[in-house]
Design a protein around this motif. Structure first.
Motif, PDB file in Angstrom:
ATOM      1  N   GLY A  32      45.169  49.846  42.947  1.00  0.00           N
ATOM      2  CA  GLY A  32      45.381  48.457  42.582  1.00  0.00           C
ATOM      3  C   GLY A  32      44.155  47.583  42.709  1.00  0.00           C
ATOM      4  O   GLY A  32      44.273  46.365  42.862  1.00  0.00           O
ATOM      5  N   ILE A  33      42.963  48.175  42.637  1.00  0.00           N
ATOM      6  CA  ILE A  33      41.760  47.358  42.720  1.00  0.00           C
ATOM      7  C   ILE A  33      41.441  46.753  41.352  1.00  0.00           C
ATOM      8  O   ILE A  33      41.665  47.377  40.316  1.00  0.00           O
ATOM      9  CB  ILE A  33      40.553  48.155  43.242  1.00  0.00           C
ATOM     10  N   PRO A  34      40.927  45.525  41.318  1.00  0.00           N
ATOM     11  CA  PRO A  34      40.600  44.876  40.034  1.00  0.00           C
ATOM     12  C   PRO A  34      39.280  45.404  39.482  1.00  0.00           C
ATOM     13  O   PRO A  34      38.242  44.741  39.521  1.00  0.00           O
ATOM     14  CB  PRO A  34      40.512  43.398  40.427  1.00  0.00           C
ATOM     15  N   GLN A  35      39.310  46.613  38.950  1.00  0.00           N
ATOM     16  CA  GLN A  35      38.074  47.299  38.598  1.00  0.00           C
ATOM     17  C   GLN A  35      37.326  46.647  37.444  1.00  0.00           C
ATOM     18  O   GLN A  35      36.090  46.650  37.420  1.00  0.00           O
ATOM     19  CB  GLN A  35      38.348  48.774  38.313  1.00  0.00           C
ATOM     20  N   ASP A  36      38.033  46.037  36.491  1.00  0.00           N
ATOM     21  CA  ASP A  36      37.345  45.346  35.403  1.00  0.00           C
ATOM     22  C   ASP A  36      36.644  44.095  35.917  1.00  0.00           C
ATOM     23  O   ASP A  36      35.514  43.785  35.508  1.00  0.00           O
ATOM     24  CB  ASP A  36      38.335  44.957  34.300  1.00  0.00           C
ATOM     25  N   ALA A  37      37.291  43.368  36.809  1.00  0.00           N
ATOM     26  CA  ALA A  37      36.685  42.158  37.378  1.00  0.00           C
ATOM     27  C   ALA A  37      35.465  42.513  38.221  1.00  0.00           C
ATOM     28  O   ALA A  37      34.440  41.806  38.174  1.00  0.00           O
ATOM     29  CB  ALA A  37      37.713  41.396  38.205  1.00  0.00           C
ATOM     30  N   LEU A 155      40.328  37.958  43.257  1.00  0.00           N
ATOM     31  CA  LEU A 155      40.453  38.904  42.143  1.00  0.00           C
ATOM     32  C   LEU A 155      41.551  39.899  42.458  1.00  0.00           C
ATOM     33  O   LEU A 155      41.522  40.554  43.511  1.00  0.00           O
ATOM     34  CB  LEU A 155      39.129  39.648  41.920  1.00  0.00           C
ATOM     35  N   VAL A 156      42.531  40.033  41.560  1.00  0.00           N
ATOM     36  CA  VAL A 156      43.639  40.950  41.789  1.00  0.00           C
ATOM     37  C   VAL A 156      43.931  41.745  40.516  1.00  0.00           C
ATOM     38  O   VAL A 156      43.522  41.354  39.417  1.00  0.00           O
ATOM     39  CB  VAL A 156      44.921  40.202  42.231  1.00  0.00           C
ATOM     40  N   ARG A 157      44.625  42.848  40.710  1.00  0.00           N
ATOM     41  CA  ARG A 157      45.087  43.641  39.565  1.00  0.00           C
ATOM     42  C   ARG A 157      46.580  43.846  39.702  1.00  0.00           C
ATOM     43  O   ARG A 157      47.069  44.253  40.760  1.00  0.00           O
ATOM     44  CB  ARG A 157      44.372  44.994  39.487  1.00  0.00           C
ATOM     45  N   ALA A 158      47.309  43.577  38.619  1.00  0.00           N
ATOM     46  CA  ALA A 158      48.765  43.716  38.610  1.00  0.00           C
ATOM     47  C   ALA A 158      49.189  44.674  37.511  1.00  0.00           C
ATOM     48  O   ALA A 158      48.435  44.966  36.577  1.00  0.00           O
ATOM     49  CB  ALA A 158      49.428  42.357  38.429  1.00  0.00           C
ATOM     50  N   LEU A 167      52.996  37.477  37.976  1.00  0.00           N
ATOM     51  CA  LEU A 167      52.525  38.850  38.150  1.00  0.00           C
ATOM     52  C   LEU A 167      53.573  39.741  38.800  1.00  0.00           C
ATOM     53  O   LEU A 167      54.316  39.309  39.685  1.00  0.00           O
ATOM     54  CB  LEU A 167      51.269  38.876  39.023  1.00  0.00           C
ATOM     55  N   VAL A 168      53.569  41.007  38.366  1.00  0.00           N
ATOM     56  CA  VAL A 168      54.385  42.053  38.982  1.00  0.00           C
ATOM     57  C   VAL A 168      53.454  43.214  39.327  1.00  0.00           C
ATOM     58  O   VAL A 168      52.694  43.682  38.476  1.00  0.00           O
ATOM     59  CB  VAL A 168      55.489  42.549  38.028  1.00  0.00           C
ATOM     60  N   TYR A 169      53.499  43.652  40.582  1.00  0.00           N
ATOM     61  CA  TYR A 169      52.685  44.781  41.028  1.00  0.00           C
ATOM     62  C   TYR A 169      53.544  46.037  41.090  1.00  0.00           C
ATOM     63  O   TYR A 169      54.770  45.969  41.086  1.00  0.00           O
ATOM     64  CB  TYR A 169      52.084  44.502  42.407  1.00  0.00           C
ATOM     65  N   ARG A 170      52.883  47.164  41.202  1.00  0.00           N
ATOM     66  CA  ARG A 170      53.603  48.439  41.235  1.00  0.00           C
ATOM     67  C   ARG A 170      53.206  49.238  42.469  1.00  0.00           C
ATOM     68  O   ARG A 170      52.033  49.503  42.703  1.00  0.00           O
ATOM     69  CB  ARG A 170      53.297  49.229  39.966  1.00  0.00           C
ATOM     70  N   ARG A 171      54.184  49.533  43.280  1.00  0.00           N
ATOM     71  CA  ARG A 171      54.045  50.420  44.430  1.00  0.00           C
ATOM     72  C   ARG A 171      52.922  49.970  45.380  1.00  0.00           C
ATOM     73  O   ARG A 171      52.875  48.825  45.799  1.00  0.00           O
ATOM     74  CB  ARG A 171      53.878  51.862  43.956  1.00  0.00           C
ATOM     75  N   THR A 172      51.997  50.868  45.708  1.00  0.00           N
ATOM     76  CA  THR A 172      51.008  50.563  46.740  1.00  0.00           C
ATOM     77  C   THR A 172      50.108  49.390  46.379  1.00  0.00           C
ATOM     78  O   THR A 172      49.567  48.723  47.267  1.00  0.00           O
ATOM     79  CB  THR A 172      50.145  51.814  47.022  1.00  0.00           C
ATOM     80  N   ALA A 173      49.960  49.096  45.104  1.00  0.00           N
ATOM     81  CA  ALA A 173      49.146  47.955  44.682  1.00  0.00           C
ATOM     82  C   ALA A 173      49.702  46.635  45.191  1.00  0.00           C
ATOM     83  O   ALA A 173      49.017  45.610  45.168  1.00  0.00           O
ATOM     84  CB  ALA A 173      49.043  47.921  43.155  1.00  0.00           C
ATOM     85  N   ARG A 174      50.931  46.664  45.673  1.00  0.00           N
ATOM     86  CA  ARG A 174      51.575  45.442  46.171  1.00  0.00           C
ATOM     87  C   ARG A 174      51.160  45.124  47.609  1.00  0.00           C
ATOM     88  O   ARG A 174      51.483  44.062  48.130  1.00  0.00           O
ATOM     89  CB  ARG A 174      53.090  45.596  46.064  1.00  0.00           C
ATOM     90  N   ASN A 175      50.449  46.033  48.273  1.00  0.00           N
ATOM     91  CA  ASN A 175      50.123  45.824  49.687  1.00  0.00           C
ATOM     92  C   ASN A 175      49.293  44.564  49.922  1.00  0.00           C
ATOM     93  O   ASN A 175      49.666  43.692  50.692  1.00  0.00           O
ATOM     94  CB  ASN A 175      49.374  47.039  50.250  1.00  0.00           C
TER      95      ASN A 175
END
Length: 241
Positions: A32-37, A155-158, A167-175
């Motif tokens: 869930g890291i914001p890799q593009d940002a 900076l976040v990734r959802a 925003l809606v996160y999925r699984r571990t990305a919600r931590n």
């Protein structure tokens, strides 16, 4: 961008991040890291950053890319064990580091987003972490006063998001992502799927759009495994195969 918060690209969304900014970055390990940002920060060449994140990526991925370019001056994190470049810069004095117990880091981010200036926690009491910090006794146990974290940019990734920034996160990305999203003066979200307003179930939204100022559709995530561990039984099955 009209009346929506949608940016055409990561570069556009991060166009005004300045040298010396404090940047909070979501994700848990490499999930869930914001890799593009992060890549846009690298390409934009901003320097002197203070970065707040659960960890600092690995040598060639995630926040490790900013370390490689020596764009980070100070790292505030709870875990840094998978990055040799981080170790080198710390030992050479190039990088200032503040290590924080993971629960304390989460709570400081949450407090920052909630407008609470500081919190008391027992974590770290009686250790070097307590040096120079105000302490107070609660129920016969010593607690440290820890200041909230508010970042210039978050900076976040959802998994999914809409033009209003919900925003809606999925699984571990919600931590850590929801906490980081709250803690930014300007929060920029990259999403795997940008959907129409009204398509998200209101009961399933994890970060309301009020916390998000800019949003863009991200490229496909590179699914990395930070450290692979298996049970004895699973390893035996692999060997047998």
């Amino acid at each position: 961008m009209g009346t929506t918060k949608v940016a055409a690209s990561a570069a556009e969304a991060l166009r005004d991040v300045a040298d010396g900014a404090t940047v909070a970055v979501g994700g848990f390990g490499l999930c869930g890291i914001p890799q593009d940002a992060i890549a846009a920060l690298r390409d934009g060449g901003v320097r002197g950053l203070t970065v707040v994140s659960n960890n600092c990526g690995v040598d060639d991925f995630g926040l490790g890319l900013l370390l490689e370019n020596r764009q980070i001056d100070t790292m505030i994190a709870s875990y840094v064990g998978e990055n040799k470049r981080f170790e080198q810069q710390l030992l050479s004095g190039e990088l200032a580091v503040e290590l924080i117990p993971q629960g304390t880091l989460a709570e400081r981010l949450r407090a920052g987003g909630a407008g609470i200036p500081a919190v008391y926690t027992p974590a770290g009491a009686g250790t070097p972490i307590a040096d120079g910090k105000e302490t107070r006794d609660f129920g016969g146990r010593e607690h440290l006063l820890e200041h909230a974290i508010v970042a210039d940019v978050a900076l976040v990734r959802a998994w999914k998001g809409d033009a209003l920034g919900n925003l809606v996160y999925r699984r571990t990305a919600r931590n850590f992502n929801p906490l980081v999203a709250m803690a930014g003066r300007v929060t920029i979200a990259e999403v795997e799927e940008l959907v129409e307003v009204g398509e998200l179930d209101g009961d399933q939204i994890h970060t309301p759009g009020v916390f998000v100022q800019r949003i863009f559709e991200a490229s496909a995530a590179e699914k990395r495994i930070e450290r692979r561990t298996v049970t004895v039984a699973a390893r035996a099955a692999e060997v047998a195969a």
